[in-house]
Design a protein around this motif. Structure first.
Motif, PDB file in Angstrom:
ATOM      1  N   THR A 337       0.826  -1.210   0.000  1.00  0.00           N
ATOM      2  CA  THR A 337       0.000   0.000   0.000  1.00  0.00           C
ATOM      3  C   THR A 337       0.861   1.262   0.000  1.00  0.00           C
ATOM      4  OG1 THR A 337      -0.150  -0.205   2.412  1.00  0.00           O
ATOM      5  CG2 THR A 337      -1.978  -1.089   1.111  1.00  0.00           C
ATOM      6  N   SER A 338       2.056   1.201   0.579  1.00  0.00           N
ATOM      7  CA  SER A 338       2.965   2.357   0.525  1.00  0.00           C
ATOM      8  C   SER A 338       3.395   2.624  -0.912  1.00  0.00           C
ATOM      9  CB  SER A 338       4.194   2.103   1.400  1.00  0.00           C
ATOM     10  OG  SER A 338       3.828   1.993   2.761  1.00  0.00           O
ATOM     11  N   ASP A 339       3.695   1.554  -1.653  1.00  0.00           N
ATOM     12  CA  ASP A 339       4.033   1.713  -3.068  1.00  0.00           C
ATOM     13  C   ASP A 339       2.841   2.255  -3.846  1.00  0.00           C
ATOM     14  OD1 ASP A 339       6.636   0.615  -2.711  1.00  0.00           O
ATOM     15  OD2 ASP A 339       5.736  -1.386  -2.687  1.00  0.00           O
ATOM     16  N   LEU A 340       1.646   1.818  -3.463  1.00  0.00           N
ATOM     17  CA  LEU A 340       0.439   2.318  -4.121  1.00  0.00           C
ATOM     18  C   LEU A 340       0.300   3.819  -3.914  1.00  0.00           C
ATOM     19  CD1 LEU A 340      -2.301   1.839  -5.547  1.00  0.00           C
ATOM     20  CD2 LEU A 340      -3.273   1.373  -3.278  1.00  0.00           C
ATOM     21  N   ASP A 341       0.521   4.287  -2.686  1.00  0.00           N
ATOM     22  CA  ASP A 341       0.421   5.725  -2.415  1.00  0.00           C
ATOM     23  C   ASP A 341       1.473   6.508  -3.196  1.00  0.00           C
ATOM     24  OD1 ASP A 341      -1.707   5.402  -0.711  1.00  0.00           O
ATOM     25  OD2 ASP A 341      -0.459   5.202   1.085  1.00  0.00           O
ATOM     26  N   ASP A 342       2.681   5.960  -3.302  1.00  0.00           N
ATOM     27  CA  ASP A 342       3.728   6.627  -4.085  1.00  0.00           C
ATOM     28  C   ASP A 342       3.326   6.717  -5.552  1.00  0.00           C
ATOM     29  OD1 ASP A 342       5.233   6.894  -1.826  1.00  0.00           O
ATOM     30  OD2 ASP A 342       6.497   5.144  -2.214  1.00  0.00           O
ATOM     31  N   LEU A 343       2.756   5.642  -6.075  1.00  0.00           N
ATOM     32  CA  LEU A 343       2.309   5.639  -7.472  1.00  0.00           C
ATOM     33  C   LEU A 343       1.236   6.682  -7.710  1.00  0.00           C
ATOM     34  CD1 LEU A 343       2.082   4.421 -10.336  1.00  0.00           C
ATOM     35  CD2 LEU A 343       0.499   2.722  -9.376  1.00  0.00           C
ATOM     36  N   LEU A 344       0.246   6.728  -6.832  1.00  0.00           N
ATOM     37  CA  LEU A 344      -0.843   7.686  -7.005  1.00  0.00           C
ATOM     38  C   LEU A 344      -0.342   9.123  -6.863  1.00  0.00           C
ATOM     39  CD1 LEU A 344      -3.689   5.872  -5.028  1.00  0.00           C
ATOM     40  CD2 LEU A 344      -3.337   5.984  -7.504  1.00  0.00           C
ATOM     41  N   ALA A 345       0.629   9.342  -5.978  1.00  0.00           N
ATOM     42  CA  ALA A 345       1.197  10.689  -5.831  1.00  0.00           C
ATOM     43  C   ALA A 345       1.907  11.112  -7.103  1.00  0.00           C
ATOM     44  CB  ALA A 345       2.155  10.716  -4.642  1.00  0.00           C
ATOM     45  N   ARG A 346       2.651  10.189  -7.725  1.00  0.00           N
ATOM     46  CA  ARG A 346       3.333  10.521  -8.992  1.00  0.00           C
ATOM     47  C   ARG A 346       2.320  10.831 -10.080  1.00  0.00           C
ATOM     48  NH1 ARG A 346       6.466   5.985  -7.747  1.00  0.00           N
ATOM     49  NH2 ARG A 346       5.550   4.830  -9.499  1.00  0.00           N
TER      50      ARG A 346
END
Length: 364
Positions: A337-346
């Motif tokens: 989920t941390s990677d998911l948040d990073d992806l959505l932020a990008r």
């Protein structure tokens, strides 16, 4: 024929040996330089001192193309051909070379020269990547539920030992292509050879359910996909232990027509009260782990396709399931989920920087 005098330590050695009064022949022998090279450096030092031993300016070959021409070539490569009136989907180096000459930007220029110019800036206009904007308004919560299940949690509560996660999907249109000549096994300095011409023996759908944490696959072949074939797969799994007696079995699926929406969830729960249907976000099948298994099937079972009929396709798939289940380990899923948040932020930053693209996606 005399060699060109070399600069650096070779010249210094000549000067030092000459200062000791040694002959040119002895200096050449002890330094490994050509006699004419020793004679040249010694004479220049005697005539001009230290200024004589520095390397002289060399004009070299003048550049064939100016920096402006190279820049214009790169600028053309960074534009879509259709924007310049050229009926091409992508630029290739030969096409760019021809277009540069046609526009009078350069004279006749080779494709290899154009490729060298583009390589300096890592430009490869003949390659392309596809992308898609997120259109599912519930993308994050849906993806988070799936990723949490892979981490063995649901609603923030760890899963129990009697709760399981199944990833399910259909692989459509696996064809039986019977080659008109036998496939030849690989040999010394020769790859396996598969005849290009084939006869069609029909196609089938392969449905698979993958236990994410136990690395166990359940598969079945059907003439086509649909609600009934999918429910047959569910029944195949849920009628066996440990799933039949499990507290809950989570079924992760995409948004295909066989298991789309609330109606599919209700249908599954009615047939098996301990089954919970969990959908991935729209256009996010990559979150579904069974897709990794299908990629293994494609590489190791289906390609190259050489089957006499559909029965041989089914037998091969069943045999591969047994082989896979005997040694498989769970996939090392690292996207959290941390990677998911990073992806959505990008993606949010990209959308903010390019609002016209976001507007186009909404309009589409």
């Amino acid at each position: 024929m005399a060699t060109r005098p070399s600069t650096g330590c070779g010249c210094a050695q000549v000067v030092l040996h000459a200062a000791r009064g040694r002959s040119n022949a002895r200096i050449a022998r002890e330094t490994g330089l050509h006699l004419d090279t020793v004679r040249c450096w010694r004479g220049r030092f005697a005539a001009q001192g230290l200024a004589g031993v520095s390397d002289r300016e060399r004009s070299g070959r003048p550049p064939s193309y100016t920096a402006l021409q190279v820049a214009e070539a790169k600028a053309l490569a960074c534009r879509l051909p259709a924007e310049t009136g050229v009926p091409l989907a992508r630029w290739s180096c030969p096409e760019l070379a021809a277009e540069l000459a046609a526009r009078g930007i350069t004279g006749l220029v080779s494709a290899s020269t154009v490729r060298r110019w583009l390589r300096d800036d890592a430009l490869k206009p003949w390659q392309y990547q596809s992308w898609i904007f997120i259109t599912d308004p519930e993308f994050r919560p849906k993806a988070e539920r799936v990723l949490d299940l892979y981490a063995r949690t649901w609603g923030g509560v760890p899963l129990g030992a009697d709760e399981y996660v199944i990833s399910a999907e259909e692989k459509t249109s696996i064809q039986a292509r019977c080659r008109c000549h036998p496939t030849l096994a690989p040999g010394q300095a020769r790859a396996m050879r598969v005849n290009h011409t084939y006869g069609r023996g029909g196609a089938l759908a392969y449905l698979a359910a993958y236990d994410v944490h136990r690395a166990k696959v359940f598969g079945r072949c059907e003439p086509r996909t649909g609600i009934d074939p999918f429910m047959a797969l569910v029944t195949q799994v849920m009628s066996t232990d440990p799933y039949a007696s499990a507290k809950r079995v989570f079924w992760v699926v995409d948004n295909g027509s066989s298991h789309r929406g609330k109606a599919a969830a209700d249908r599954l729960a009615a047939a098996f009260p301990n089954a919970v249907l969990v959908h991935t976000p729209v256009h996010a099948s990559w979150v579904n782990q069974v897709e990794i298994f299908f990629s293994v099937v494609q590489r190791k079972v289906v390609s190259p396709n050489d089957f006499t009929d559909l029965t041989e396709v089914e037998n091969r798939l069943r045999a591969f399931e047994d082989r896979y289940n005997a040694t498989a380990q769970p996939f090392q899923w690292k996207f959290t989920t941390s990677d998911l948040d990073d992806l959505l932020a990008r993606l949010d930053r990209h959308t903010a920087d390019h609002p016209e693209e976001s507007s186009a996606a909404v309009a589409a």
